[in-house]
Scaffold this motif. Sequence first.
Motif, PDB file in Angstrom:
ATOM      1  N   ARG A 262       0.810  -1.332   0.008  1.00 35.02           N
ATOM      2  CA  ARG A 262      -0.040   0.037  -0.098  1.00 35.02           C
ATOM      3  C   ARG A 262       0.843   1.104   0.031  1.00 35.02           C
ATOM      4  O   ARG A 262       2.062   1.343   0.414  1.00 35.02           O
ATOM      5  CB  ARG A 262      -1.020  -0.065   1.434  1.00 35.02           C
ATOM      6  CG  ARG A 262      -1.759  -1.028   1.199  1.00 35.02           C
ATOM      7  CD  ARG A 262      -2.666  -1.102   2.429  1.00 35.02           C
ATOM      8  NE  ARG A 262      -1.938  -1.609   3.702  1.00 35.02           N
ATOM      9  CZ  ARG A 262      -2.462  -1.968   4.727  1.00 35.02           C
ATOM     10  NH1 ARG A 262      -3.709  -1.713   5.023  1.00 35.02           N
ATOM     11  NH2 ARG A 262      -1.528  -2.234   5.821  1.00 35.02           N
ATOM     12  N   LYS A 264      -0.092   3.841   1.477  1.00 33.75           N
ATOM     13  CA  LYS A 264      -0.405   4.633   2.776  1.00 33.75           C
ATOM     14  C   LYS A 264      -0.212   3.850   3.736  1.00 33.75           C
ATOM     15  O   LYS A 264      -0.096   2.401   3.720  1.00 33.75           O
ATOM     16  CB  LYS A 264      -1.926   5.155   2.737  1.00 33.75           C
ATOM     17  CG  LYS A 264      -2.188   6.234   1.881  1.00 33.75           C
ATOM     18  CD  LYS A 264      -3.479   6.780   1.997  1.00 33.75           C
ATOM     19  CE  LYS A 264      -3.983   7.994   1.179  1.00 33.75           C
ATOM     20  NZ  LYS A 264      -5.451   8.248   1.342  1.00 33.75           N
ATOM     21  N   CYS A 269      -4.773   3.999   5.532  1.00 31.90           N
ATOM     22  CA  CYS A 269      -5.289   3.111   4.302  1.00 31.90           C
ATOM     23  C   CYS A 269      -6.954   2.965   4.700  1.00 31.90           C
ATOM     24  O   CYS A 269      -7.475   2.723   5.715  1.00 31.90           O
ATOM     25  CB  CYS A 269      -4.947   2.032   4.199  1.00 31.90           C
ATOM     26  SG  CYS A 269      -5.234   0.535   3.140  1.00 31.90           S
ATOM     27  N   LYS A 270      -7.623   3.116   3.546  1.00 35.41           N
ATOM     28  CA  LYS A 270      -9.205   3.118   3.799  1.00 35.41           C
ATOM     29  C   LYS A 270      -9.921   1.712   3.415  1.00 35.41           C
ATOM     30  O   LYS A 270     -11.050   1.445   3.312  1.00 35.41           O
ATOM     31  CB  LYS A 270      -9.695   4.072   3.065  1.00 35.41           C
ATOM     32  CG  LYS A 270      -9.519   5.589   3.344  1.00 35.41           C
ATOM     33  CD  LYS A 270     -10.302   6.113   4.414  1.00 35.41           C
ATOM     34  CE  LYS A 270      -9.996   7.392   4.811  1.00 35.41           C
ATOM     35  NZ  LYS A 270      -8.709   7.685   5.372  1.00 35.41           N
ATOM     36  N   ALA A 271      -8.926   0.689   3.221  1.00 35.19           N
ATOM     37  CA  ALA A 271      -9.250  -0.612   2.969  1.00 35.19           C
ATOM     38  C   ALA A 271     -10.518  -1.171   3.795  1.00 35.19           C
ATOM     39  O   ALA A 271     -10.184  -0.734   5.015  1.00 35.19           O
ATOM     40  CB  ALA A 271      -8.385  -1.572   2.674  1.00 35.19           C
ATOM     41  N   CYS A 280      -9.419  -3.291  -0.774  1.00 35.77           N
ATOM     42  CA  CYS A 280      -8.978  -1.801  -1.056  1.00 35.77           C
ATOM     43  C   CYS A 280     -10.324  -1.228  -1.509  1.00 35.77           C
ATOM     44  O   CYS A 280     -11.228  -1.549  -2.319  1.00 35.77           O
ATOM     45  CB  CYS A 280      -8.151  -1.984  -2.318  1.00 35.77           C
ATOM     46  SG  CYS A 280      -7.653  -0.513  -3.156  1.00 35.77           S
ATOM     47  N   GLU A 281     -10.214   0.349  -1.209  1.00 37.87           N
ATOM     48  CA  GLU A 281     -11.600   0.934  -1.340  1.00 37.87           C
ATOM     49  C   GLU A 281     -11.034   2.003  -2.412  1.00 37.87           C
ATOM     50  O   GLU A 281     -11.916   2.968  -2.768  1.00 37.87           O
ATOM     51  CB  GLU A 281     -12.133   1.813   0.013  1.00 37.87           C
ATOM     52  CG  GLU A 281     -12.715   0.708   0.839  1.00 37.87           C
ATOM     53  CD  GLU A 281     -14.271   0.188   0.395  1.00 37.87           C
ATOM     54  OE1 GLU A 281     -15.104   1.015   0.663  1.00 37.87           O
ATOM     55  OE2 GLU A 281     -14.616  -0.738   0.026  1.00 37.87           O
ATOM     56  N   GLY A 282      -9.807   1.980  -2.811  1.00 32.35           N
ATOM     57  CA  GLY A 282      -9.363   2.890  -4.090  1.00 32.35           C
ATOM     58  C   GLY A 282      -9.296   4.279  -3.453  1.00 32.35           C
ATOM     59  O   GLY A 282      -9.618   5.305  -4.440  1.00 32.35           O
ATOM     60  N   CYS A 283      -8.854   4.598  -2.437  1.00 31.21           N
ATOM     61  CA  CYS A 283      -8.764   6.011  -1.824  1.00 31.21           C
ATOM     62  C   CYS A 283      -7.710   6.655  -2.549  1.00 31.21           C
ATOM     63  O   CYS A 283      -7.348   7.941  -2.248  1.00 31.21           O
ATOM     64  CB  CYS A 283      -8.580   5.917  -0.382  1.00 31.21           C
ATOM     65  SG  CYS A 283      -7.076   5.310   0.492  1.00 31.21           S
ATOM     66  N   LEU A 284      -6.665   6.122  -3.177  1.00 34.42           N
ATOM     67  CA  LEU A 284      -5.469   6.626  -3.807  1.00 34.42           C
ATOM     68  C   LEU A 284      -5.020   6.215  -5.136  1.00 34.42           C
ATOM     69  O   LEU A 284      -5.059   4.936  -5.464  1.00 34.42           O
ATOM     70  CB  LEU A 284      -4.285   6.682  -2.802  1.00 34.42           C
ATOM     71  CG  LEU A 284      -3.112   7.252  -3.292  1.00 34.42           C
ATOM     72  CD1 LEU A 284      -3.258   8.893  -3.088  1.00 34.42           C
ATOM     73  CD2 LEU A 284      -1.959   6.938  -2.501  1.00 34.42           C
ATOM     74  N   CYS A 287      -2.045   4.255  -5.694  1.00 26.25           N
ATOM     75  CA  CYS A 287      -1.440   3.014  -4.826  1.00 26.25           C
ATOM     76  C   CYS A 287      -1.583   1.965  -5.727  1.00 26.25           C
ATOM     77  O   CYS A 287      -2.442   1.552  -6.539  1.00 26.25           O
ATOM     78  CB  CYS A 287      -2.598   3.014  -3.850  1.00 26.25           C
ATOM     79  SG  CYS A 287      -2.285   1.553  -2.711  1.00 26.25           S
ATOM     80  N   VAL A 289      -1.934  -1.269  -4.907  1.00 21.38           N
ATOM     81  CA  VAL A 289      -2.919  -2.032  -4.862  1.00 21.38           C
ATOM     82  C   VAL A 289      -4.219  -1.701  -5.421  1.00 21.38           C
ATOM     83  O   VAL A 289      -4.820  -2.485  -5.965  1.00 21.38           O
ATOM     84  CB  VAL A 289      -3.321  -2.380  -3.203  1.00 21.38           C
ATOM     85  CG1 VAL A 289      -4.497  -3.131  -2.914  1.00 21.38           C
ATOM     86  CG2 VAL A 289      -1.986  -2.823  -2.314  1.00 21.38           C
ATOM     87  N   ASN A 290      -4.560  -0.491  -5.515  1.00 15.15           N
ATOM     88  CA  ASN A 290      -5.598   0.128  -6.266  1.00 15.15           C
ATOM     89  C   ASN A 290      -5.437  -0.199  -7.664  1.00 15.15           C
ATOM     90  O   ASN A 290      -6.389  -0.650  -8.314  1.00 15.15           O
ATOM     91  CB  ASN A 290      -5.756   1.625  -5.998  1.00 15.15           C
ATOM     92  CG  ASN A 290      -7.144   2.081  -6.723  1.00 15.15           C
ATOM     93  OD1 ASN A 290      -8.009   1.473  -6.654  1.00 15.15           O
ATOM     94  ND2 ASN A 290      -6.863   3.406  -6.916  1.00 15.15           N
ATOM     95  N   ILE A 305      -5.892  -7.786   0.478  1.00 15.31           N
ATOM     96  CA  ILE A 305      -4.702  -7.706   1.327  1.00 15.31           C
ATOM     97  C   ILE A 305      -4.745  -8.562   2.567  1.00 15.31           C
ATOM     98  O   ILE A 305      -5.729  -8.443   3.218  1.00 15.31           O
ATOM     99  CB  ILE A 305      -4.542  -5.884   1.676  1.00 15.31           C
ATOM    100  CG1 ILE A 305      -4.713  -5.032   0.442  1.00 15.31           C
ATOM    101  CG2 ILE A 305      -3.328  -5.813   2.574  1.00 15.31           C
ATOM    102  CD1 ILE A 305      -5.096  -3.612   0.974  1.00 15.31           C
TER     103      ILE A 305
END
Length: 387
Positions: A262, A264, A269-271, A280-284, A287, A289-290, A305
Motif C-alpha cells: 500500500r 499509505k 489506508c481506507k481498505a 481496497c476501497e480505492g482511496c488513492l 496506490c 494495490v488500487n 490484502i
Amino acid sequence: MKPATYFLKPGQTNSEEYYKDIRTFTDAVILKAAGSITPLVEEFKDYLRNYKLEDIRETEEYILELLSFGILWRSYAYQALSVIHAPFITMARMAEWRKKHQHIKPFIDFSKGILTTLFLLPKNSKKTQVPIPTLEQIDHVCKWFEATGEFREQSLRFIRWRAFWGTKTTGELLKIFAEIEEFTKWFDIRSSEAFEKYTENVENFLMNADEAYRWREDRIQCSRTRLEYHLNMVGAELMNRAFRAEFLQTKNRVVLVPGCMRSKSTEECKAKKVKEGLICEGCLAQCRVNQLREMGKKHNFEVCIIPHASDLSLWSPHEGRPKRGVIASACVTTLVEGGWELKRYDVPAQCVLLDYSGCKKHWCRNNNDIPTMFNVRELKRINSDAF
Ligand code: SF4
C-alpha cells in the motif's frame, strides 16, 4: 532505493530477466535431480501409494522437499541438536495461535521473540560440523523446526520422509543422505553463480542481524542465509509448476498481496476489513494495490490484502462451491512456506515474488516503509490460461 536483502531487477526497470533466469535454472535443477534425487522420489511415491498415506503429488514437489531437507539440515541442524530442553509443543502451538487470533498476535509475538532467543537459539550453540542425519536426530530437528513457527510446513513433510527412511537399513540410509548432500552441494555452488546479482545484499544485511534481531519474533525469518534465499526462489518456481494444472481448472481467482504494497500507512489506508483480510476501497489512484484492483476488473481476479502470518485456512474451498484459485505474493523468505500451507488446505495456488522486501516492521532499519511490488507481466502470465 537500496534494497535490504534481495532485488529482482538490478540495473533493470523490471524483473523480466530474473524470470528468464529462474526458469532456466529450475530446468537445470530438475535435470540434475534426474540422476540421483528423482529415483529416491519414485521409491517414496511407491511407499506412499502402498500405505495409502497421501494422494501422489507432482515430482517437482518431492524434489523441493529433499532439496529443502538438505539445505535446512545444513543451516539449522547444529543449532537444533544443541537444544535439549525447550517448550517445543507450546511454541509450536503459539505459531498456530498467532495466525488464528490476530488480536493477540502482538502479545504472542513478544513472547515468541523471547522464547526463541532463550531456548531455540541459545548463545552457546556453536556452529560445528553438520552431522550425517540419524533418524532420532531428524525427529529432534523436526520438533525444533515446528517450534520456530517458520518451518512448520517443511517439518510436516520431512516427518513423512522420515517414516519412509525408517524402513531402510543403515547402509541404505547412508547412501540416501550422501545423495541429498551431493545435490545440496551442487545447488549451493550453481545457485550462487546463477543468482549472485539478485541476492548480493543478503550477506551484508546478515552481518549485524544477530544483534539487531535478538529477542525479536522475526529473528529467524530475517536471518535466512543466502542459500535459503536461492532455495526459496527455485522453490517458488517448482511449486508453480507442480500446482499449475490444478490452478488452471479454476475460474474465480484472487490475488493476495501484503500490506506493505500500500502507498499509505495502515492507519491511513481506507481498505475495508473482511473475514479474510482487507479489501481496497480505492482511496488513492497511484496506490499499487488500487492499480491491481483496477487491473483485476479486466483480467478477472479480485485483490485482497492479507496481514503477515495470517490464517490461510480461510481460503480453503467451500463445500458445494467451485474452488477458487489463489495467486499469493510475498517476499522470498516467506513465500514457499505459504505455498505449502495453501496446498495443505487444498487451495489451487500460484505465487509471484515481490521484487524486493520493503516493510519497516521486518526489513527497513531506517524506519521507513518502501511500498513493495511484483512483476505485473509475471502476474498476467500466471493468470493466463494460455501460458
Ligand atoms: S488505495 Fe486501497 S490499498 Fe491503497 S491506501 Fe487506499 S484503500 Fe488502502
